[in-house]
Design a protein around this motif. Structure first.
Motif, PDB file in Angstrom:
ATOM      1  N   THR A  94     -14.943   1.287   6.591  1.00 59.98           N
ATOM      2  CA  THR A  94     -15.180   0.829   7.960  1.00 59.98           C
ATOM      3  C   THR A  94     -14.517  -0.519   8.204  1.00 59.98           C
ATOM      4  OG1 THR A  94     -17.277   2.021   7.997  1.00 59.98           O
ATOM      5  CG2 THR A  94     -16.975   0.311   9.652  1.00 59.98           C
ATOM      6  N   ALA A  95     -14.634  -1.431   7.239  1.00 62.40           N
ATOM      7  CA  ALA A  95     -14.038  -2.762   7.381  1.00 62.40           C
ATOM      8  C   ALA A  95     -12.519  -2.679   7.450  1.00 62.40           C
ATOM      9  CB  ALA A  95     -14.462  -3.656   6.222  1.00 62.40           C
ATOM     10  N   VAL A  96     -11.936  -1.818   6.640  1.00 63.28           N
ATOM     11  CA  VAL A  96     -10.481  -1.656   6.663  1.00 63.28           C
ATOM     12  C   VAL A  96     -10.044  -1.114   8.013  1.00 63.28           C
ATOM     13  CG1 VAL A  96      -8.569  -0.301   5.694  1.00 63.28           C
ATOM     14  CG2 VAL A  96     -10.186  -1.410   4.169  1.00 63.28           C
ATOM     15  N   GLY A  97     -10.835  -0.185   8.555  1.00 66.36           N
ATOM     16  CA  GLY A  97     -10.505   0.394   9.846  1.00 66.36           C
ATOM     17  C   GLY A  97     -10.552  -0.605  10.982  1.00 66.36           C
ATOM     18  N   SER A  98     -11.407  -1.634  10.864  1.00 69.12           N
ATOM     19  CA  SER A  98     -11.481  -2.613  11.937  1.00 69.12           C
ATOM     20  C   SER A  98     -10.548  -3.801  11.712  1.00 69.12           C
ATOM     21  CB  SER A  98     -12.903  -3.122  12.154  1.00 69.12           C
ATOM     22  OG  SER A  98     -13.754  -2.965  11.107  1.00 69.12           O
ATOM     23  N   ALA A  99      -9.922  -3.847  10.570  1.00 70.59           N
ATOM     24  CA  ALA A  99      -8.953  -4.910  10.299  1.00 70.59           C
ATOM     25  C   ALA A  99      -7.565  -4.430  10.727  1.00 70.59           C
ATOM     26  CB  ALA A  99      -8.966  -5.246   8.807  1.00 70.59           C
ATOM     27  N   VAL A 100      -6.583  -5.225  10.434  1.00 72.88           N
ATOM     28  CA  VAL A 100      -5.203  -4.875  10.756  1.00 72.88           C
ATOM     29  C   VAL A 100      -4.746  -3.689   9.915  1.00 72.88           C
ATOM     30  CG1 VAL A 100      -2.832  -5.736  10.768  1.00 72.88           C
ATOM     31  CG2 VAL A 100      -4.703  -7.242  11.436  1.00 72.88           C
ATOM     32  N   LEU A 101      -5.293  -3.553   8.737  1.00 71.93           N
ATOM     33  CA  LEU A 101      -4.919  -2.457   7.843  1.00 71.93           C
ATOM     34  C   LEU A 101      -5.462  -1.135   8.353  1.00 71.93           C
ATOM     35  CD1 LEU A 101      -5.886  -4.200   4.495  1.00 71.93           C
ATOM     36  CD2 LEU A 101      -3.594  -3.971   5.447  1.00 71.93           C
ATOM     37  N   GLU A 102      -4.756  -0.080   8.087  1.00 70.30           N
ATOM     38  CA  GLU A 102      -5.204   1.258   8.447  1.00 70.30           C
ATOM     39  C   GLU A 102      -5.569   1.999   7.167  1.00 70.30           C
ATOM     40  OE1 GLU A 102      -5.541   2.847  11.426  1.00 70.30           O
ATOM     41  OE2 GLU A 102      -5.116   0.933  12.404  1.00 70.30           O
ATOM     42  N   PRO A 103      -6.767   2.580   7.123  1.00 63.72           N
ATOM     43  CA  PRO A 103      -7.113   3.361   5.939  1.00 63.72           C
ATOM     44  C   PRO A 103      -6.219   4.598   5.855  1.00 63.72           C
ATOM     45  CG  PRO A 103      -8.846   3.533   7.598  1.00 63.72           C
ATOM     46  CD  PRO A 103      -7.829   2.566   8.113  1.00 63.72           C
ATOM     47  N   ASP A 104      -5.895   4.991   4.627  1.00 63.22           N
ATOM     48  CA  ASP A 104      -5.085   6.183   4.430  1.00 63.22           C
ATOM     49  C   ASP A 104      -5.957   7.322   3.900  1.00 63.22           C
ATOM     50  OD1 ASP A 104      -5.530   5.379   1.808  1.00 63.22           O
ATOM     51  OD2 ASP A 104      -3.427   4.998   1.353  1.00 63.22           O
ATOM     52  N   THR A 105      -5.338   8.444   3.631  1.00 64.65           N
ATOM     53  CA  THR A 105      -6.072   9.608   3.144  1.00 64.65           C
ATOM     54  C   THR A 105      -6.795   9.290   1.849  1.00 64.65           C
ATOM     55  OG1 THR A 105      -4.495  11.093   4.216  1.00 64.65           O
ATOM     56  CG2 THR A 105      -5.859  12.039   2.482  1.00 64.65           C
ATOM     57  N   LEU A 106      -6.157   8.537   0.973  1.00 68.22           N
ATOM     58  CA  LEU A 106      -6.787   8.161  -0.292  1.00 68.22           C
ATOM     59  C   LEU A 106      -8.050   7.349  -0.053  1.00 68.22           C
ATOM     60  CD1 LEU A 106      -6.739   8.062  -3.396  1.00 68.22           C
ATOM     61  CD2 LEU A 106      -5.272   6.047  -3.205  1.00 68.22           C
ATOM     62  N   SER A 107      -8.040   6.454   0.928  1.00 65.75           N
ATOM     63  CA  SER A 107      -9.226   5.652   1.255  1.00 65.75           C
ATOM     64  C   SER A 107     -10.378   6.543   1.706  1.00 65.75           C
ATOM     65  CB  SER A 107      -8.909   4.657   2.377  1.00 65.75           C
ATOM     66  OG  SER A 107      -7.845   3.822   2.036  1.00 65.75           O
ATOM     67  N   TYR A 108     -10.075   7.478   2.601  1.00 71.03           N
ATOM     68  CA  TYR A 108     -11.107   8.400   3.062  1.00 71.03           C
ATOM     69  C   TYR A 108     -11.612   9.276   1.917  1.00 71.03           C
ATOM     70  CZ  TYR A 108     -10.599   7.348   8.020  1.00 71.03           C
ATOM     71  OH  TYR A 108     -10.626   6.729   9.243  1.00 71.03           O
ATOM     72  N   ASN A 109     -10.688   9.787   1.111  1.00 69.96           N
ATOM     73  CA  ASN A 109     -11.093  10.648  -0.003  1.00 69.96           C
ATOM     74  C   ASN A 109     -11.960   9.903  -1.011  1.00 69.96           C
ATOM     75  OD1 ASN A 109      -9.724  12.780   1.128  1.00 69.96           O
ATOM     76  ND2 ASN A 109      -7.981  12.664  -0.261  1.00 69.96           N
ATOM     77  N   SER A 110     -11.655   8.652  -1.253  1.00 71.81           N
ATOM     78  CA  SER A 110     -12.464   7.847  -2.169  1.00 71.81           C
ATOM     79  C   SER A 110     -13.874   7.661  -1.626  1.00 71.81           C
ATOM     80  CB  SER A 110     -11.815   6.487  -2.413  1.00 71.81           C
ATOM     81  OG  SER A 110     -10.586   6.631  -3.078  1.00 71.81           O
ATOM     82  N   ALA A 111     -13.980   7.421  -0.322  1.00 68.70           N
ATOM     83  CA  ALA A 111     -15.301   7.264   0.293  1.00 68.70           C
ATOM     84  C   ALA A 111     -16.082   8.579   0.241  1.00 68.70           C
ATOM     85  CB  ALA A 111     -15.161   6.788   1.730  1.00 68.70           C
ATOM     86  N   ILE A 112     -15.408   9.689   0.514  1.00 69.15           N
ATOM     87  CA  ILE A 112     -16.064  11.001   0.437  1.00 69.15           C
ATOM     88  C   ILE A 112     -16.548  11.273  -0.979  1.00 69.15           C
ATOM     89  CG2 ILE A 112     -15.699  13.499   0.589  1.00 69.15           C
ATOM     90  CD1 ILE A 112     -13.732  12.884   2.933  1.00 69.15           C
ATOM     91  N   SER A 113     -15.713  10.996  -1.949  1.00 71.71           N
ATOM     92  CA  SER A 113     -16.076  11.223  -3.341  1.00 71.71           C
ATOM     93  C   SER A 113     -17.251  10.343  -3.770  1.00 71.71           C
ATOM     94  CB  SER A 113     -14.861  10.964  -4.243  1.00 71.71           C
ATOM     95  OG  SER A 113     -15.152  11.282  -5.576  1.00 71.71           O
ATOM     96  N   ALA A 114     -17.271   9.101  -3.292  1.00 70.85           N
ATOM     97  CA  ALA A 114     -18.398   8.213  -3.603  1.00 70.85           C
ATOM     98  C   ALA A 114     -19.685   8.753  -2.973  1.00 70.85           C
ATOM     99  CB  ALA A 114     -18.115   6.798  -3.103  1.00 70.85           C
ATOM    100  N   CYS A 115     -19.574   9.297  -1.771  1.00 73.26           N
ATOM    101  CA  CYS A 115     -20.744   9.906  -1.131  1.00 73.26           C
ATOM    102  C   CYS A 115     -21.216  11.114  -1.933  1.00 73.26           C
ATOM    103  CB  CYS A 115     -20.412  10.331   0.295  1.00 73.26           C
ATOM    104  SG  CYS A 115     -20.133   8.958   1.433  1.00 73.26           S
TER     105      CYS A 115
END
Length: 86
Positions: A16-37
């Motif tokens: 969420t923080a990356v998404g609100s910053a200048v950086l854009e989350p990539d597929t790996l970021s989303y997949n890592s969050a899904i895997s952690a969940c």
């Protein structure tokens, strides 16, 4: 790192923080969050993160789906996992 430590809350917060910053989350970021969940037994949150990918230009990949389906399976929510296959 959050995925391996089972820290799903931190993984989702970082995404969420990356998404609100200048950086854009990539597929790996989303997949890592899904895997952690998945590892944190948070099947609903995994589905929410997968759904959030629809708000981006990123495409869901095999890992996106398999991690989310696994999270549903581990929580005995096979209907939700099956719905992702159709």
């Amino acid at each position: 790192a959050c995925e391996k430590g089972g820290q799903w809350e931190r993984a989702v917060a970082v995404l969420t923080a990356v998404g609100s910053a200048v950086l854009e989350p990539d597929t790996l970021s989303y997949n890592s969050a899904i895997s952690a969940c998945e590892k944190g037994s948070q099947w609903k949150r995994a589905l929410m993160v997968l759904a959030a990918m629809n708000q981006t230009i990123l495409e869901r990949d095999t890992i996106s789906y398999s991690s989310t389906i696994s999270a549903c399976e581990k929580a005995a929510q096979w209907e939700w996992g099956l719905a992702l296959l159709t």
